[in-house]
Structures are given as structure tokens and as C-alpha cells.
Design a protein around this motif. Structure first.
Motif, short mmCIF file in Angstrom:
data_model
loop_
_atom_site.label_atom_id
_atom_site.label_comp_id
_atom_site.label_asym_id
_atom_site.label_seq_id
_atom_site.Cartn_x
_atom_site.Cartn_y
_atom_site.Cartn_z
N CYS A 68 -0.47 9.22 0.23
CA CYS A 68 -0.10 10.39 -0.58
C CYS A 68 -0.16 11.67 0.24
O CYS A 68 0.74 12.51 0.16
CB CYS A 68 -1.02 10.49 -1.79
N VAL A 76 -7.39 -0.32 -1.47
CA VAL A 76 -6.23 0.25 -2.15
C VAL A 76 -6.43 1.73 -2.40
O VAL A 76 -5.53 2.55 -2.16
CB VAL A 76 -5.97 -0.50 -3.48
N THR A 89 0.19 7.59 -6.73
CA THR A 89 -0.62 8.73 -6.34
C THR A 89 0.24 9.97 -6.12
O THR A 89 0.06 11.00 -6.77
CB THR A 89 -1.43 8.41 -5.06
N THR A 96 -3.98 4.42 -0.47
CA THR A 96 -3.02 5.14 -1.32
C THR A 96 -3.25 6.64 -1.22
O THR A 96 -2.30 7.43 -1.28
CB THR A 96 -3.10 4.67 -2.78
N SER A 145 -0.77 -2.81 -8.86
CA SER A 145 -1.99 -2.82 -8.05
C SER A 145 -2.76 -4.12 -8.22
O SER A 145 -3.24 -4.71 -7.24
CB SER A 145 -2.87 -1.62 -8.40
N LEU A 164 0.82 -1.20 0.00
CA LEU A 164 0.00 0.00 0.00
C LEU A 164 0.86 1.26 0.00
O LEU A 164 0.57 2.23 -0.71
CB LEU A 164 -0.93 0.01 1.22
N TYR A 210 2.16 1.65 -11.32
CA TYR A 210 1.07 1.60 -10.32
C TYR A 210 -0.07 0.70 -10.80
O TYR A 210 -0.59 -0.13 -10.04
CB TYR A 210 0.58 3.01 -10.07
N LEU A 240 2.37 1.63 -3.54
CA LEU A 240 1.37 2.10 -4.51
C LEU A 240 1.02 3.56 -4.27
O LEU A 240 0.87 4.34 -5.23
CB LEU A 240 0.11 1.24 -4.42
N GLY A 241 0.89 3.96 -2.99
CA GLY A 241 0.58 5.34 -2.69
C GLY A 241 1.67 6.30 -3.09
O GLY A 241 1.42 7.40 -3.57
#
Length: 305
Positions: A195, A187, A78, A191, A173, A70, A169, A73-74
Motif C-alpha cells: 500500500c 499478510v 489496503t 499488504t 485473504s 500479496l 479483500y 490484497l495490498g
């Protein structure tokens, strides 16, 4: 959920994202890049976590092993994407930015083929190339002089990096949702939160006191639109599509964004439409259909674990 409904969700998503170009153009005149990134997702947090609490209360708090994916991905999809995108607009033209942004489906598909053993069928490759050609015609309006004036600068490199971040991403994901039992809603919510947290030191570096006092209601409402429609609904619908049909087929819908942006510019800003833009729109729609239609016998959108 059927592929037809997934395609409808992604069309709605591109409409939301296209509206973000208009509101983003308004907001960027009043806020610096990191502030836009911070406030866009800060305003989205109450809504997305309220939805998560109502729909998936068991997923309200991630387990220990779910935090690393997580956070990654963030950070990549993001924070990095939006910070790079907003910064790139300071150095490059709208045409350059739009054309580089339209490379997202090709970058996503290329990375999926190289790193995730994605099978690329001739029809999908043709659809991707066709839709990019349509975007190129749509943006340049068939003006060869504009094509000859295309120059690569620092802003273009930033935008290209942003496209690569978003492609990574999108691909990671789906893999992480399977591997770590993460739902699309979970998610999306975390994210956004990650961010916001990462953006705080950069926000302070930009000295908020210098622009918050002078910001207008129009600027704040523009950020609010991006928060609710482009971020909460747009990212959530995208996560559902990635989970269902895979990242490459989801990414191709991004080529519809310039079309809906022009439509909204015509209806909201009173801009005109040309024959070349209509031709480009038809080509993009055809390419999107060819690149995202279900295969008859084999599901080539599945990414290997």
C-alpha cells in the motif's frame, strides 16, 4: 484459539476502528486522502515488521509464488479501500457513509455465497439483517425525516466501491492464506508495505509541501493512532479471525463500529446518548451474536477451495 477468544479479538478490533473515525476526522482536516493513506501505513511498517521478525522469522521474506496474492490484497484491500474511503468523505454525509459502510457484512456474505459456495443459514441471514436494522436505527436516531432526506451521490458510490473492495479483500485473504501458506501476520505486514509503495506517486501528485509545513502535532498523532491501533492491531486481529471463522462471520463485527464510535464520542467529545441509540445498540449486538455464533453440527463458515 477458541471462537470465544476470536470474538473478543474482533470486539477489540472494532473499538480500535471506531477510534479511527474520531482521529480520522481530525486528520482529514490537515491531510489529503492519499497522504493519509500513505502516512497511516508508513508509520505502521516498523512495528508490524518488527513483530513479524520476532514471531515468524521464517516468513520475513515471501517466496516467488506468494508475491502475486500479496500484491493483489495490498492493492484491493489496503490501498483502494482507504483511498476511496477518505475521498468519499469529501462528497457525502456522515450518515450516508455510515449506512453504506454497514452494508459490508451483507456484501461479504453475498459474495461468499455466490463465488465461494458459502452456505447461508436462516439464523445467520436473520442476524445480518437484524444488525443492519440496528445500525440504521442507531445512526438515524429513529428520525424518519433523516431517512427521507437520504440522497445517493458521487461520494456514496465511492464508499460503496470501498465496501466492495474490503469484502473482496476479506474473502480472498482467507483463500490465499490457505493456498499459498501465508500467515495472518505476513499478510498484514506485506499488504501494508505494498500500500505504501503504490501510494507514493499519488502522494507526490498531492504536493506534500502544501500541507506538511502547516500540519499540527494533533494531526500527526491522529495518524499515529490509526497506524498502531486501527492498522497494525486491527488488521492483524482481523486476519486471525478470518483464518479461524471465515470472512462473513468476521465482517459482521463491523456493525459494532458505529456503537463504539458513539461511546467514544460521548466520553471524549461530550456528546449525548438517546433511547433510540440504546435500542439500536442492543439490536446490533443481538444480530452480531446470531450471525457469528458457531453452528451446532456443521461449520458453515468454511469457504470452499
Amino acid at each position: 484459539m477458541s471462537d470465544k477468544k476470536i470474538r473478543l479479538l474482533m470486539v477489540m478490533t472494532t473499538i480500535f476502528w471506531s477510534g479511527a473515525f474520531i482521529t480520522g476526522k481530525i486528520a482529514v482536516g490537515e491531510f489529503p486522502p492519499f497522504a493519509l493513506t500513505f502516512f497511516r501505513f508508513l508509520f505502521a511498517l516498523p512495528l508490524i515488521f518488527a513483530i513479524l521478525y520476532v514471531r515468524e522469522p521464517s516468513n520475513l521474506l515471501p517466496h516467488g509464488r506468494q508475491w502475486p496474492p500479496l500484491i493483489l490484497l495490498g492493492f484491493v484491500g489496503t490501498f483502494c479501500y482507504h483511498a476511496l474511503f477518505f475521498t468519499s468523505l469529501r462528497y457525502t454525509t456522515a450518515m450516508n457513509s455510515s449506512l453504506i459502510g454497514a452494508m459490508n457484512p451483507m456484501v461479504t456474505t453475498l459474495l461468499a455465497t455466490i463465488f465461494f459456495s458459502e452456505r447461508l443459514t436462516p439464523w445467520r441471514l436473520f442476524g445480518i439483517l437484524l444488525s443492519f436494522c440496528g445500525v440504521f436505527l442507531f445512526i438515524t436516531n429513529g428520525d424518519l425525516q433523516l431517512i427521507s432526506q437520504f440522497r445517493f451521490n458521487k461520494g456514496d458510490l465511492l464508499m460503496l466501491t470501498a465496501v466492495c473492495c474490503f469484502a473482496v479483500y476479506s474473502l480472498l485473504s482467507r483463500r490465499y492464506m490457505k493456498q499459498y501458506s501465508l500467515s495472518p501476520l505476513m499478510v498484514t505486514a506485506y499488504t501494508f508495505l505494498i500500500c505504501v509503495v503504490i501510494s507514493i506517486p499519488f502522494l507526490l501528485w498531492e504536493n506534500p509541501a502544501a500541507y506538511i509545513v502547516s500540519a499540527t502535532a494533533r494531526g500527526w498523532l491522529s495518524i499515529l493512532y490509526m497506524s498502531v491501533f486501527a492498522s497494525v492491531l486491527g488488521y492483524l486481529f482481523q486476519m486471525v479471525a478470518i483464518q479461524r471463522i471465515g470472512a462473513p462471520r468476521t465482517a459482521i463485527f463491523i456493525n459494532l463500529v458505529p456503537i463504539f464510535t458513539i461511546i467514544q464520542s460521548i466520553t471524549i467529545l461530550g456528546e449525548s446518548i438517546t433511547l433510540f441509540k440504546l435500542m439500536g445498540a442492543a439490536i446490533v449486538i443481538t444480530g452480531v451474536y446470531l450471525a457469528t455464533r458457531p453452528e451446532s453440527s456443521v461449520n458453515y463458515a468454511t469457504i470452499a477451495n
